[in-house]
Design a protein around this motif. Structure first.
Motif, PDB file in Angstrom:
ATOM      1  N   LEU A 224       0.956  -1.233   0.125  1.00 58.23           N
ATOM      2  CA  LEU A 224       0.120  -0.017   0.174  1.00 58.23           C
ATOM      3  C   LEU A 224       0.984   1.399   0.068  1.00 58.23           C
ATOM      4  O   LEU A 224       0.416   2.372  -0.727  1.00 58.23           O
ATOM      5  N   ALA A 225       2.087   1.273   0.771  1.00 58.77           N
ATOM      6  CA  ALA A 225       2.755   2.467   0.738  1.00 58.77           C
ATOM      7  C   ALA A 225       3.384   2.291  -0.603  1.00 58.77           C
ATOM      8  O   ALA A 225       3.577   3.674  -1.006  1.00 58.77           O
ATOM      9  N   GLU A 226       3.963   1.353  -1.248  1.00 61.81           N
ATOM     10  CA  GLU A 226       4.418   1.622  -2.814  1.00 61.81           C
ATOM     11  C   GLU A 226       3.178   2.469  -3.568  1.00 61.81           C
ATOM     12  O   GLU A 226       3.541   3.448  -4.354  1.00 61.81           O
ATOM     13  N   ASP A 227       2.016   1.830  -3.472  1.00 66.23           N
ATOM     14  CA  ASP A 227       0.838   2.535  -4.319  1.00 66.23           C
ATOM     15  C   ASP A 227       0.567   3.919  -3.837  1.00 66.23           C
ATOM     16  O   ASP A 227       0.216   4.745  -4.596  1.00 66.23           O
ATOM     17  N   LEU A 228       0.866   4.434  -2.644  1.00 67.10           N
ATOM     18  CA  LEU A 228       0.335   5.475  -2.073  1.00 67.10           C
ATOM     19  C   LEU A 228       1.501   6.546  -2.696  1.00 67.10           C
ATOM     20  O   LEU A 228       1.071   7.531  -3.367  1.00 67.10           O
ATOM     21  N   VAL A 229       2.658   6.215  -2.616  1.00 66.99           N
ATOM     22  CA  VAL A 229       3.865   6.907  -3.287  1.00 66.99           C
ATOM     23  C   VAL A 229       3.588   7.316  -4.614  1.00 66.99           C
ATOM     24  O   VAL A 229       3.615   8.370  -5.188  1.00 66.99           O
ATOM     25  N   GLN A 230       3.091   6.121  -5.546  1.00 70.68           N
ATOM     26  CA  GLN A 230       3.118   6.300  -6.859  1.00 70.68           C
ATOM     27  C   GLN A 230       1.835   6.934  -7.245  1.00 70.68           C
ATOM     28  O   GLN A 230       1.977   7.636  -8.139  1.00 70.68           O
ATOM     29  N   ALA A 231       0.734   6.872  -6.500  1.00 66.85           N
ATOM     30  CA  ALA A 231      -0.433   7.790  -6.773  1.00 66.85           C
ATOM     31  C   ALA A 231       0.090   9.323  -6.355  1.00 66.85           C
ATOM     32  O   ALA A 231      -0.577  10.085  -7.271  1.00 66.85           O
ATOM     33  N   ALA A 232       0.851   9.617  -5.531  1.00 72.30           N
ATOM     34  CA  ALA A 232       1.074  10.940  -4.937  1.00 72.30           C
ATOM     35  C   ALA A 232       2.048  11.788  -6.013  1.00 72.30           C
ATOM     36  O   ALA A 232       1.965  12.464  -6.623  1.00 72.30           O
ATOM     37  N   LEU A 233       3.073  10.708  -6.691  1.00 68.05           N
ATOM     38  CA  LEU A 233       3.928  11.087  -7.689  1.00 68.05           C
ATOM     39  C   LEU A 233       3.329  11.455  -9.120  1.00 68.05           C
ATOM     40  O   LEU A 233       3.740  12.088  -9.809  1.00 68.05           O
ATOM     41  N   VAL A 234       2.243  10.515  -9.297  1.00 68.93           N
ATOM     42  CA  VAL A 234       1.413  10.745 -10.642  1.00 68.93           C
ATOM     43  C   VAL A 234       0.762  12.065 -10.563  1.00 68.93           C
ATOM     44  O   VAL A 234       0.822  12.862 -11.636  1.00 68.93           O
ATOM     45  N   GLN A 235       0.155  12.353  -9.295  1.00 66.52           N
ATOM     46  CA  GLN A 235      -0.382  13.729  -9.329  1.00 66.52           C
ATOM     47  C   GLN A 235       0.721  14.722  -9.464  1.00 66.52           C
ATOM     48  O   GLN A 235       0.637  15.714 -10.016  1.00 66.52           O
ATOM     49  N   ALA A 236       1.730  14.712  -8.828  1.00 65.78           N
ATOM     50  CA  ALA A 236       2.879  15.550  -8.897  1.00 65.78           C
ATOM     51  C   ALA A 236       3.383  15.736 -10.296  1.00 65.78           C
ATOM     52  O   ALA A 236       3.645  16.934 -10.712  1.00 65.78           O
ATOM     53  N   ALA A 237       3.570  14.747 -11.073  1.00 65.74           N
ATOM     54  CA  ALA A 237       4.102  14.795 -12.452  1.00 65.74           C
ATOM     55  C   ALA A 237       3.123  15.590 -13.423  1.00 65.74           C
ATOM     56  O   ALA A 237       3.690  16.279 -14.042  1.00 65.74           O
ATOM     57  N   ARG A 238       1.730  15.328 -12.981  1.00 70.22           N
ATOM     58  CA  ARG A 238       0.607  16.338 -14.009  1.00 70.22           C
ATOM     59  C   ARG A 238       0.897  17.640 -13.439  1.00 70.22           C
ATOM     60  O   ARG A 238       0.456  18.433 -14.419  1.00 70.22           O
TER      61      ARG A 238
ATOM     62  N   ARG B 224       1.421  16.352   0.926  1.00 70.33           N
ATOM     63  CA  ARG B 224       0.066  16.684   1.324  1.00 70.33           C
ATOM     64  C   ARG B 224      -0.887  15.533   0.314  1.00 70.33           C
ATOM     65  O   ARG B 224      -1.918  14.890   0.682  1.00 70.33           O
ATOM     66  N   ALA B 225      -0.596  15.027  -0.888  1.00 72.74           N
ATOM     67  CA  ALA B 225      -1.155  14.165  -1.801  1.00 72.74           C
ATOM     68  C   ALA B 225      -1.204  12.791  -0.956  1.00 72.74           C
ATOM     69  O   ALA B 225      -2.295  12.122  -1.128  1.00 72.74           O
ATOM     70  N   MET B 226      -0.150  12.387  -0.427  1.00 70.83           N
ATOM     71  CA  MET B 226      -0.289  11.098   0.211  1.00 70.83           C
ATOM     72  C   MET B 226      -1.211  11.147   1.440  1.00 70.83           C
ATOM     73  O   MET B 226      -1.957  10.349   1.679  1.00 70.83           O
ATOM     74  N   TYR B 227      -1.217  12.235   2.119  1.00 71.55           N
ATOM     75  CA  TYR B 227      -1.932  12.337   3.325  1.00 71.55           C
ATOM     76  C   TYR B 227      -3.277  12.143   2.956  1.00 71.55           C
ATOM     77  O   TYR B 227      -4.189  11.097   3.360  1.00 71.55           O
ATOM     78  N   HIS B 228      -3.749  12.791   1.661  1.00 77.30           N
ATOM     79  CA  HIS B 228      -5.025  12.844   1.339  1.00 77.30           C
ATOM     80  C   HIS B 228      -5.556  11.675   0.761  1.00 77.30           C
ATOM     81  O   HIS B 228      -6.638  11.121   0.990  1.00 77.30           O
ATOM     82  N   GLN B 229      -4.655  11.080   0.232  1.00 78.69           N
ATOM     83  CA  GLN B 229      -4.984   9.783  -0.641  1.00 78.69           C
ATOM     84  C   GLN B 229      -5.169   8.804   0.447  1.00 78.69           C
ATOM     85  O   GLN B 229      -5.930   8.010   0.390  1.00 78.69           O
ATOM     86  N   ASN B 230      -4.321   8.631   1.482  1.00 76.90           N
ATOM     87  CA  ASN B 230      -4.329   7.632   2.308  1.00 76.90           C
ATOM     88  C   ASN B 230      -5.910   7.881   3.186  1.00 76.90           C
ATOM     89  O   ASN B 230      -6.353   6.905   3.514  1.00 76.90           O
ATOM     90  N   ILE B 231      -6.226   9.061   3.571  1.00 78.10           N
ATOM     91  CA  ILE B 231      -7.393   9.338   4.372  1.00 78.10           C
ATOM     92  C   ILE B 231      -8.500   8.905   3.168  1.00 78.10           C
ATOM     93  O   ILE B 231      -9.489   7.923   3.764  1.00 78.10           O
ATOM     94  N   SER B 232      -8.444   9.038   1.935  1.00 80.33           N
ATOM     95  CA  SER B 232      -9.421   8.261   1.063  1.00 80.33           C
ATOM     96  C   SER B 232      -9.395   6.900   1.200  1.00 80.33           C
ATOM     97  O   SER B 232     -10.427   6.179   0.974  1.00 80.33           O
ATOM     98  N   TRP B 233      -8.315   6.270   1.269  1.00 83.01           N
ATOM     99  CA  TRP B 233      -8.300   4.886   1.046  1.00 83.01           C
ATOM    100  C   TRP B 233      -8.895   4.313   2.630  1.00 83.01           C
ATOM    101  O   TRP B 233      -9.561   3.316   2.649  1.00 83.01           O
ATOM    102  N   TRP B 234      -8.515   5.112   3.818  1.00 80.88           N
ATOM    103  CA  TRP B 234      -8.994   4.489   4.826  1.00 80.88           C
ATOM    104  C   TRP B 234     -10.548   4.497   4.812  1.00 80.88           C
ATOM    105  O   TRP B 234     -11.200   3.858   5.591  1.00 80.88           O
ATOM    106  N   ARG B 235     -11.062   5.471   4.352  1.00 79.24           N
ATOM    107  CA  ARG B 235     -12.551   5.680   4.360  1.00 79.24           C
ATOM    108  C   ARG B 235     -13.305   4.541   3.552  1.00 79.24           C
ATOM    109  O   ARG B 235     -14.261   4.086   3.789  1.00 79.24           O
TER     110      ARG B 235
END
Length: 163
Positions: free
Chosen positions: A31-45, A60-71
């Protein structure tokens, strides 16, 4: 993204640190790898806009994505089995004890502790990152630290006597 080399340099330089933070947030290597990858995709855009301070954006993208995932996955169990954790303890027994205790916290409690004590954010900053009140941060921190004391009394020196 015109400045591909700048983005690549950022990922190369800060990727391991971001991965450790993501692991502490999720408690799971994959999940950590997925979280970093998702945040980096946003950063690249948005690289053209954020290239002067990309780490704050990615965190910030990681924190927010993680919150979405735990919901979405409130009742799933995460595993810490396959990852050599970045726990602050050099003593393997202490590190394993800390990992086991953190695993038994709720995802929200674990996230609050990571932001407050690993990322060294204030209560106000933590509240802003998670979109909750600073009172909720205080309450969750207190509850999580109390739970850690019960789960692993040998960690009392790490948890602190008056937190």
């Amino acid at each position: 993204m015109n400045d591909r080399s700048g983005f690549d340099a950022f990922v190369h330089a800060r990727g391991p640190v971001l991965a450790r933070t993501a692991y502490l947030l999720t408690g799971d290597h994959h999940l950590a790898e997925d979280l970093v990858q998702a945040a980096l995709v946003q950063a690249a855009r948005h690289w053209e806009r954020i290239h002067t301070s990309p780490e704050a954006y990615v965190r910030r993208a990681m924190y927010h994505q993680n919150i979405s995932w735990w919901r979405r996955r409130r009742f799933t169990v995460t595993s810490l089995e396959s990852y050599d954790s970045p726990a602050p303890a050099s003593d393997p027994t202490l590190r394993l004890t800390l990992e086991q205790a953190l695993r038994r916290l709720t995802p929200r409690q674990r996230t609050v502790l990571v932001l407050r004590y690993f990322e060294d954010l204030t209560e106000v900053q933590t509240a802003a990152e998670l979109g909750i009140s600073s009172g909720a941060v205080k309450s969750m921190s207190r509850q999580a630290l109390q739970r850690l004391r019960v789960l692993a009394p040998e960690l009392a020196d790490l948890v602190g006597a008056d937190a």
